[in-house]
Design a protein around this motif. Structure first.
Motif, short mmCIF file in Angstrom:
data_model
loop_
_atom_site.label_atom_id
_atom_site.label_comp_id
_atom_site.label_asym_id
_atom_site.label_seq_id
_atom_site.Cartn_x
_atom_site.Cartn_y
_atom_site.Cartn_z
N GLY A 261 -43.34 -13.76 -47.73
CA GLY A 261 -43.92 -14.05 -49.03
C GLY A 261 -43.81 -15.50 -49.45
N PHE A 283 -48.99 -14.40 -40.61
CA PHE A 283 -49.61 -13.15 -41.04
C PHE A 283 -48.56 -12.08 -41.26
N LYS A 285 -45.56 -12.33 -42.02
CA LYS A 285 -44.65 -12.63 -43.13
C LYS A 285 -45.36 -12.63 -44.49
N ASN A 286 -46.66 -12.40 -44.51
CA ASN A 286 -47.40 -12.56 -45.76
C ASN A 286 -47.17 -13.95 -46.35
N THR A 288 -48.00 -18.00 -47.11
CA THR A 288 -49.15 -18.81 -47.50
C THR A 288 -49.04 -20.20 -46.89
#
Length: 346
Positions: A261, A283, A285-286, A288
């Motif tokens: 996140g 991906f 780990k979600n 950004t």
């Protein structure tokens, strides 16, 4: 006038060239008071093919307005100004949205059309949108180095932290102990980060990073460095990673230490196109991925006030000063890691 040109890797010269002139009604001519050598200038210093024409260098400057075009309305001769490293009209749709480096009528210095800012005089396109007046400052002010950092380096570090959504209570890892990395530490502290881990191995630089607000220093690199950051964060990783280098190993460290996140914010000019962003890295780990060239014009006025108020002193990143004739020596000193960031005085 004297101006800096690069003719190839390692080949920086000071040339006598014609003074710039007003070409468009929106131009201004500025006399340089301070300029500097940027870490991004070292990329062509390492790899630029030899050329007989030469490339004008420099994109950071503070100075005094000497002349304005007929359409310039917010500036006058004698104004002390900061020139952001990109020029912009500050009115187009992207400027209004806070991304002045994507201005529809803007561009960058360091080309034959516009010239560079490691020079005694400069033509500034879109002067009303590009130049920011600093009231009450003269050429003897002790604040000049810090004001110069607002042209690029400090506000590039700030941009990294801003885009990374640094806020109170977060753990931030800064990768790189160059001037931008140290500026990112200072900016992260200003934005309230609870813990700031600085990844760098040059003690003279990381010591300044600690003074700027770093709580931990990790000298290890690669997998060893990733393991150390993960150990410091209890195996969780960092909420925000600020990558201020631009080379692939730094990027690999970034996605190795970002927590699920979390955010990786890159402001080191990338020296690669392909990046290993796959299922197992970001991906899964979600996480950004953000960042890019800093729209320093968007952050300029509040930062000027912070400098004038003594709240921040980012000019401490300058550890060597040269005159215009000493600029080639300044490049060598930064390339050889003998200087963190070189100030050019006129």
């Amino acid at each position: 006038m004297k101006a800096t040109y690069m003719y190839g890797a390692g080949d920086v010269r000071i040339e006598n060239v014609p003074d710039p002139v007003i070409k468009h009604p929106t131009d201004a001519i500025v006399r340089a008071v301070r300029s500097c050598v940027c870490g991004s200038d070292l990329h062509p210093y390492h790899s630029m093919p030899q050329s007989g024409a030469g490339r004008p260098m420099g994109h950071e400057m503070i100075g005094v307005v000497e002349e304005t075009g007929s359409a310039v309305s917010t500036l006058k001769k004698g104004d002390f100004v900061i020139a952001p490293f990109a020029f912009q009209d500050n009115t187009c749709v992207f400027c209004r949205e806070g991304f002045q480096t994507s201005c529809l009528h803007g561009g960058f210095y360091g080309n034959p059309e516009v010239g560079g800012l490691q020079a005694e005089l400069a033509r500034i396109p879109q002067a009303d949108g590009s130049l920011v007046v600093v009231p009450g400052i003269d050429e003897s002010s002790e604040l000049l180095p810090s004001l110069l950092t607002l042209s690029d380096v400090y506000l590039t570090g700030y941009h990294a932290a801003h885009m990374g959504r640094v806020s109170a209570g977060k753990t931030v890892t800064v990768i790189g102990d160059g001037a931008v990395g140290l500026s990112a530490v200072l900016a992260a502290r200003q934005l309230g980060a609870e813990r700031i881990i600085l990844m760098g191995r040059h003690a003279s630089r990381t010591d300044l990073g600690i003074e700027f607000g770093a709580t931990d220093v990790v000298a290890e690199r690669g997998e060893e460095g990733i393991a150390k950051v993960m150990e410091l964060t209890g195996g969780e990783g960092s909420h925000v990673v600020l990558e201020a280098v631009g080379h692939m190993p730094a990027y690999e460290q970034a996605y190795g230490v970002v927590r699920p996140g979390g955010v990786i914010s890159r402001v080191g000019v990338p020296q690669y196109e392909e990046a290993p962003v796959g299922f197992g890295s970001l991906f899964g780990k979600n996480a950004t991925l953000t960042g890019g060239p800093a729209p320093v014009r968007a952050y300029m006025e509040p930062a000027i006030q912070q400098v004038l108020n003594g709240e921040i002193n980012p000019g401490r990143v300058f550890d060597r000063s040269v005159g215009i004739d000493g600029v080639p020596t300044g490049y060598r000193a930064m390339n050889n890691r003998e200087a963190l960031k070189v100030l050019v005085t006129f």
